[in-house]
Design an enzyme around this catalytic site. Structure first.
Site, PDB file in Angstrom:
ATOM      1  N   ASP A  10      47.613  40.627  46.170  1.00  0.00           N
ATOM      2  CA  ASP A  10      46.180  40.704  45.895  1.00  0.00           C
ATOM      3  C   ASP A  10      46.042  41.593  44.661  1.00  0.00           C
ATOM      4  O   ASP A  10      46.074  42.819  44.762  1.00  0.00           O
ATOM      5  CB  ASP A  10      45.433  41.297  47.082  1.00  0.00           C
ATOM      6  CG  ASP A  10      43.943  41.426  46.810  1.00  0.00           C
ATOM      7  OD1 ASP A  10      43.379  40.535  46.151  1.00  0.00           O
ATOM      8  OD2 ASP A  10      43.345  42.425  47.261  1.00  0.00           O
TER       9      ASP A  10
ATOM     10  N   GLU B 176      46.572  35.560  44.575  1.00  0.00           N
ATOM     11  CA  GLU B 176      45.181  35.114  44.513  1.00  0.00           C
ATOM     12  C   GLU B 176      44.881  34.557  43.124  1.00  0.00           C
ATOM     13  O   GLU B 176      45.227  35.162  42.120  1.00  0.00           O
ATOM     14  CB  GLU B 176      44.254  36.291  44.827  1.00  0.00           C
ATOM     15  CG  GLU B 176      42.801  35.884  44.905  1.00  0.00           C
ATOM     16  CD  GLU B 176      41.921  37.045  45.342  1.00  0.00           C
ATOM     17  OE1 GLU B 176      41.896  37.329  46.546  1.00  0.00           O
ATOM     18  OE2 GLU B 176      41.296  37.653  44.470  1.00  0.00           O
TER      19      GLU B 176
ATOM     20  N   ASP C 296      43.330  46.059  50.789  1.00  0.00           N
ATOM     21  CA  ASP C 296      44.050  45.285  49.771  1.00  0.00           C
ATOM     22  C   ASP C 296      45.360  44.717  50.331  1.00  0.00           C
ATOM     23  O   ASP C 296      45.753  43.598  49.995  1.00  0.00           O
ATOM     24  CB  ASP C 296      44.314  46.144  48.528  1.00  0.00           C
ATOM     25  CG  ASP C 296      43.025  46.558  47.845  1.00  0.00           C
ATOM     26  OD1 ASP C 296      42.304  45.682  47.355  1.00  0.00           O
ATOM     27  OD2 ASP C 296      42.725  47.778  47.820  1.00  0.00           O
TER      28      ASP C 296
END
Length: 187
Positions: free
Chosen positions: A8, A68, A140
């Site tokens: 992430d 991502e 996160d």
């Protein structure tokens, strides 16, 4: 059995999560955050992210990296910084020969929680539940674990639907798979 590294990306905090995919089952391996300091300039922060991702890859030796996909952030400047953080994480993976696949945040949330509009708290809760964790992972890190879980489930679903030969075609692979260390491997 395959270790999957989920990332992430963020210019200040980059979450990572590693799961072990054993058939249709996933086991938690590790997770955490690569944190940079607010005082550091962007190039120094990017170096910390690159070195952190490289160290994680060297330590755990994952088979693949799932990250991502970029989205439009609150501002163009935020989106650019996010893109830089993603870029150095991808380069770290490619330098170590890992295939990289991207997933949109809404798709990850939908795969983990059931809705693309899920909150961070909902993602944390579902990651904790799916991986049988005793506590909620940091936000996160939970997002990174969710990306890894989404990747594994996507690959299993594609394999079931299309046959194992076409299993990797559902997610977007970044760069040619034959690309290694600045040149094509077959060249």
């Amino acid at each position: 059995m395959a270790l999957i590294l989920g990332i992430d990306p963020g210019s200040r905090v980059t979450g990572y999560g590693i799961i072990n995919a054993i058939g249709n089952r996933q086991e938690y391996v590790a997770s955490g955050c690569i944190k940079t300091t607010d005082r550091a300039m962007l190039p120094e922060r990017l170096e910390v992210i690159f070195q952190g991702v490289t160290q994680i890859i060297d330590e755990f030796e994952p088979a693949e990296l799932a990250i991502e996909r970029i989205f439009m952030a609150r501002s163009a400047e935020s989106a650019l910084k996010l893109g830089h953080a993603r870029g150095v994480a991808i380069v770290a993976a490619v330098n170590r020969g890992l295939p990289v696949q991207e997933y949109e945040a809404r798709k990850v949330k939908q795969a983990i929680v059931g809705t693309g509009a899920a909150t961070k708290s909902q993602v944390q809760h579902m990651v904790m539940t799916l991986l049988n964790l005793p506590d909620r992972p940091q936000s996160d890190a939970a997002d990174a674990l969710a990306i890894a879980i989404c990747h594994v489930n996507t690959q299993h679903n594609l394999a079931r639907l299309t046959g194992k030969a076409n299993a990797g075609k559902g997610a977007r692979v970044v760069g040619p798979s034959r690309f290694r260390r600045g040149r094509l491997a077959d060249s």
